[in-house]
Design an enzyme around this catalytic site. Sequence first.
Site, PDB file in Angstrom:
ATOM      1  N   ASP A   1       0.797  -1.357   0.035  1.00 10.56           N
ATOM      2  CA  ASP A   1       0.150   0.018  -0.125  1.00 10.56           C
ATOM      3  C   ASP A   1       0.912   1.192  -0.242  1.00 10.56           C
ATOM      4  O   ASP A   1       1.952   1.180   0.745  1.00 10.56           O
ATOM      5  CB  ASP A   1      -1.032   0.165   1.121  1.00 10.56           C
ATOM      6  CG  ASP A   1      -0.295  -0.102   2.629  1.00 10.56           C
ATOM      7  OD1 ASP A   1      -0.162   0.972   3.292  1.00 10.56           O
ATOM      8  OD2 ASP A   1       0.033  -1.196   2.936  1.00 10.56           O
TER       9      ASP A   1
ATOM     10  N   ASP B   1      -9.364   3.782   5.591  1.00 10.42           N
ATOM     11  CA  ASP B   1      -8.483   3.402   6.692  1.00 10.42           C
ATOM     12  C   ASP B   1      -8.859   4.270   7.955  1.00 10.42           C
ATOM     13  O   ASP B   1      -8.883   5.646   8.086  1.00 10.42           O
ATOM     14  CB  ASP B   1      -7.218   4.282   6.012  1.00 10.42           C
ATOM     15  CG  ASP B   1      -5.836   4.154   6.655  1.00 10.42           C
ATOM     16  OD1 ASP B   1      -6.156   3.736   8.065  1.00 10.42           O
ATOM     17  OD2 ASP B   1      -5.059   4.569   6.524  1.00 10.42           O
TER      18      ASP B   1
ATOM     19  N   GLU C   1      -7.693   5.087  11.725  1.00  7.60           N
ATOM     20  CA  GLU C   1      -6.505   4.960  12.569  1.00  7.60           C
ATOM     21  C   GLU C   1      -6.765   5.868  13.531  1.00  7.60           C
ATOM     22  O   GLU C   1      -7.133   7.359  13.305  1.00  7.60           O
ATOM     23  CB  GLU C   1      -5.221   5.185  11.753  1.00  7.60           C
ATOM     24  CG  GLU C   1      -5.045   4.229  10.697  1.00  7.60           C
ATOM     25  CD  GLU C   1      -3.636   4.616   9.990  1.00  7.60           C
ATOM     26  OE1 GLU C   1      -2.745   4.856  10.599  1.00  7.60           O
ATOM     27  OE2 GLU C   1      -3.655   4.561   8.845  1.00  7.60           O
TER      28      GLU C   1
END
Length: 243
Positions: free
Chosen positions: A53, A138, A140
């Site tokens: 990635d 994503d 986080e």
Amino acid sequence: MKIRIPPAKDIWTAAGFLALVVILVFSCMWVWEQYLKTPPYVDPERYPIRGIDISAHNGDINFRDVRRDGIEFAFIKASEGTDFKDKKFADNYLKARKAGIKTGAYHFFRFDKDGVDQAINFLRATGNRKLDLGLAIDIEQQGNPEGIDKELITQRLTAMAEYLFLLGYRVTFYTNRTGYEEFLMDSFPGYPLWICSFSEHPIDADWTYWQYDHHGKVKGIHGDVDLDTFNGSRSDWRKYLAQ
């Protein structure tokens, strides 16, 4: 002028303190090498499909060399929040496709931004490009502001995922074990999971992708790159891509 000589016990106390500091420093360095920098063993027979990635932070990439080095898929950063777009997404996508690498796009989810607005920004960044792996969100805690209510974060995440899902996109969630337990485990059962873990047993849950190294080395990329693998055989991979 008299020079004062410290008592012997004070000298030994200072020496002991210095020795303790040295031990702690070397212990931290050992932990870093063993658990944070050294990746877990990923059995190539069990996990034959390898990927990466990437984002603009990886600079200019020679994707032909990347493909020759055994990399078969890449998740490419497209956007973040409600207005940021990765400046290398279009170039990375085009070159990866030309090199025969299967592609997906990911969006860094902001806890403090509206979910639908983030979905719209994501789709504007990806456009009508074909994405073999679909879209990944994503999630986080690092890089996000603290103090935002968990329920509000989950509401925004749900709004983003449902918006994309209703438009027909395959949605995958990227996170680590803490993020999975905090935001995904109860609210998004059955969604494809891309787990970040540096343990040889990534997580006690079904997962589709595993990011197992932040310091990988791949030909065609200068410096470190994130390494990933698909959870399945080559036959499973073909079936997954055909869905």
